[in-house]
Write an enzyme that holds these catalytic residues in place. Structure first.
Site, PDB file in Angstrom:
ATOM      1  N   ASN A   1       0.853  -1.104   0.091  1.00 25.79           N
ATOM      2  CA  ASN A   1       0.324  -0.252  -0.205  1.00 25.79           C
ATOM      3  C   ASN A   1       1.363   1.322   0.089  1.00 25.79           C
ATOM      4  O   ASN A   1       1.404   1.563   0.868  1.00 25.79           O
ATOM      5  CB  ASN A   1      -0.859  -0.423   1.638  1.00 25.79           C
ATOM      6  CG  ASN A   1      -1.620   1.309   1.301  1.00 25.79           C
ATOM      7  OD1 ASN A   1      -1.741   1.970   0.427  1.00 25.79           O
ATOM      8  ND2 ASN A   1      -2.412   1.452   2.710  1.00 25.79           N
TER       9      ASN A   1
ATOM     10  N   HIS B   1      -9.312   0.312   5.493  1.00 23.12           N
ATOM     11  CA  HIS B   1      -8.386   0.625   5.649  1.00 23.12           C
ATOM     12  C   HIS B   1      -8.157   1.594   7.512  1.00 23.12           C
ATOM     13  O   HIS B   1      -9.088   2.528   7.025  1.00 23.12           O
ATOM     14  CB  HIS B   1      -7.434   1.152   4.926  1.00 23.12           C
ATOM     15  CG  HIS B   1      -5.721   1.567   5.172  1.00 23.12           C
ATOM     16  ND1 HIS B   1      -5.300   2.448   6.123  1.00 23.12           N
ATOM     17  CD2 HIS B   1      -4.369   0.542   5.249  1.00 23.12           C
ATOM     18  CE1 HIS B   1      -4.387   2.226   6.528  1.00 23.12           C
ATOM     19  NE2 HIS B   1      -4.085   1.154   5.745  1.00 23.12           N
TER      20      HIS B   1
ATOM     21  N   GLU C   1      -5.400  -5.989  10.920  1.00 23.51           N
ATOM     22  CA  GLU C   1      -4.145  -4.385  10.859  1.00 23.51           C
ATOM     23  C   GLU C   1      -4.392  -3.666  12.292  1.00 23.51           C
ATOM     24  O   GLU C   1      -5.524  -2.866  12.456  1.00 23.51           O
ATOM     25  CB  GLU C   1      -4.723  -3.685  10.509  1.00 23.51           C
ATOM     26  CG  GLU C   1      -3.962  -3.958   8.390  1.00 23.51           C
ATOM     27  CD  GLU C   1      -3.203  -2.820   7.371  1.00 23.51           C
ATOM     28  OE1 GLU C   1      -2.551  -3.267   7.048  1.00 23.51           O
ATOM     29  OE2 GLU C   1      -4.127  -2.151   7.399  1.00 23.51           O
TER      30      GLU C   1
ATOM     31  N   SER D   1       3.156  -2.489  10.652  1.00 24.73           N
ATOM     32  CA  SER D   1       4.864  -1.760  10.536  1.00 24.73           C
ATOM     33  C   SER D   1       5.258  -3.107  10.013  1.00 24.73           C
ATOM     34  O   SER D   1       6.576  -3.967  11.079  1.00 24.73           O
ATOM     35  CB  SER D   1       5.205  -1.823  12.122  1.00 24.73           C
ATOM     36  OG  SER D   1       4.955  -0.924  12.429  1.00 24.73           O
TER      37      SER D   1
ATOM     38  N   GLY E   1       2.939  -1.394   4.381  1.00 21.37           N
ATOM     39  CA  GLY E   1       2.738  -0.066   4.095  1.00 21.37           C
ATOM     40  C   GLY E   1       3.805   0.559   3.051  1.00 21.37           C
ATOM     41  O   GLY E   1       4.897   0.171   2.396  1.00 21.37           O
TER      42      GLY E   1
HETATM   43  C1  PEP Z   1      -0.876  -0.775   6.189  1.00 17.41           C
HETATM   44  O1  PEP Z   1      -0.631   0.538   5.574  1.00 17.41           O
HETATM   45  O2  PEP Z   1      -1.288  -1.334   5.738  1.00 17.41           O
HETATM   46  C2  PEP Z   1      -0.066  -0.447   7.118  1.00 17.41           C
HETATM   47  C3  PEP Z   1       0.798  -1.219   7.213  1.00 17.41           C
HETATM   48  O3  PEP Z   1       1.252   0.283   7.197  1.00 17.41           O
HETATM   49  P1  PEP Z   1       2.879   0.067   7.742  1.00 17.41           P
HETATM   50  O4  PEP Z   1       3.602  -1.617   7.295  1.00 17.41           O
HETATM   51  O5  PEP Z   1       3.377   1.254   7.347  1.00 17.41           O
HETATM   52  O6  PEP Z   1       2.323  -0.092   9.189  1.00 17.41           O
END
Ligand code: PEP
Length: 255
Positions: free
Chosen positions: A9, A97, A169, A215, A236
């Site tokens: 993403n 999201h 998430e 993350s 992300g």
């Molecule tokens: C996301 O945007 O779904 C995400 C998991 O972001 P990050 O990996 O930066 O935490």
């Protein structure tokens, strides 16, 4: 057996078509002549870059939208429809999201309308659900995940559910560098599976891939994906670096 799924993403990045061109150069370099036999790779750039992505003719990287609106067409300034995303080459769309929920006030009802539009227009969906830290500390993880699932999937029949993948998430792990333990992910997985089992026949449920997102880095894939036997990851920030992103894909694909 289902293929695994790794979704990148890109959020509101990179900042210009020139930068995106550089990104695509690097992504090409990392994926060219490689066969990720067990894993589907999806990259979700800003929709304004779809054409640029498609011009590269990737064989092993699919295109996804980060968001779509539920109406078919009309006076909805700034929005793109699921049909437009599909007609412009996307095969997937993220929905629900936590950043859409946080900054744009989207709730289960919106996620549900969007999900229906996504499926109606022949896209696959990556539905994001997850609890906040406050909810986790208050012992509400179970009820929050269940109600997000029930609300978002309301009216989505068994015939359509296999076009939906679900990303767990935890909100507190998205963009923070905080990670849940393997056991916490396993607990969430059990909650999600139980809730799905109340809604869908076993045969259909087995088609739903369960991802972890929040993350993710290549060094934490063991903890967040392999050990809890998730079907892939939603990435992300780390997907903004093609080398790191494809490193994640390789680990998922090799295991
Ligand atoms: C996301 O945007 O779904 C995400 C998991 O972001 P990050 O990996 O930066 O935490």
């Amino acid at each position: 057996m289902n293929k695994k799924l790794v979704v990148g993403n890109l959020k509101m990045n990179p900042v210009s078509p020139v930068e995106f061109g550089r990104y695509l150069d690097m992504l090409e370099k990392e994926t060219k002549h490689k066969d990720f036999a067990k894993t589907e790779i999806v990259v979700c750039p800003p929709a304004i870059y779809f054409r640029q992505f498609l011009d590269r003719k990737f064989k092993n990287v699919k295109l996804g939208a980060q968001n779509v609106f539920w109406e078919y067409q009309g006076a909805y300034t700034g929005e793109i429809s699921a049909g437009m995303a599909k007609a412009s080459g996307a095969g997937y769309s993220i929905v629900g999201h936590s950043e859409r929920r946080k900054y744009f006030g989207e709730n289960e009802e919106a996620a549900n309308l969007k999900l229906k539009a996504i499926l109606k227009n022949g896209l696959r969906a990556v539905l994001c659900i997850g609890e906040s830290m406050e909810e986790r500390k208050g012992g509400q993880t179970d009820s929050v995940l269940k109600s997000q699932l029930k609300g978002s999937l309301s009216g989505i029949g068994a015939g359509k559910i296999e076009c939906v993948d679900i990303a767990y998430e935890p909100i507190w792990a998205v963009g923070t560098d905080k990670l849940p333990t393997t056991d916490e992910i396993l607990e969430a997985k059990i909650i999600i599976k139980k809730a799905l089992a109340e809604m869908y026949p076993k045969k259909r449920m087995e088609k739903i891939r369960l991802l972890y997102g929040g993350s993710v880095k290549s060094y934490s894939i063991g903890q967040v994906c392999l050990e809890p036997a998730m079907d892939g990851v939603l990435v992300g920030r780390e997907s903004l670096e093609p080398y790191e992103f494809i490193k994640i894909v390789k680990i998922v694909d090799d295991n």
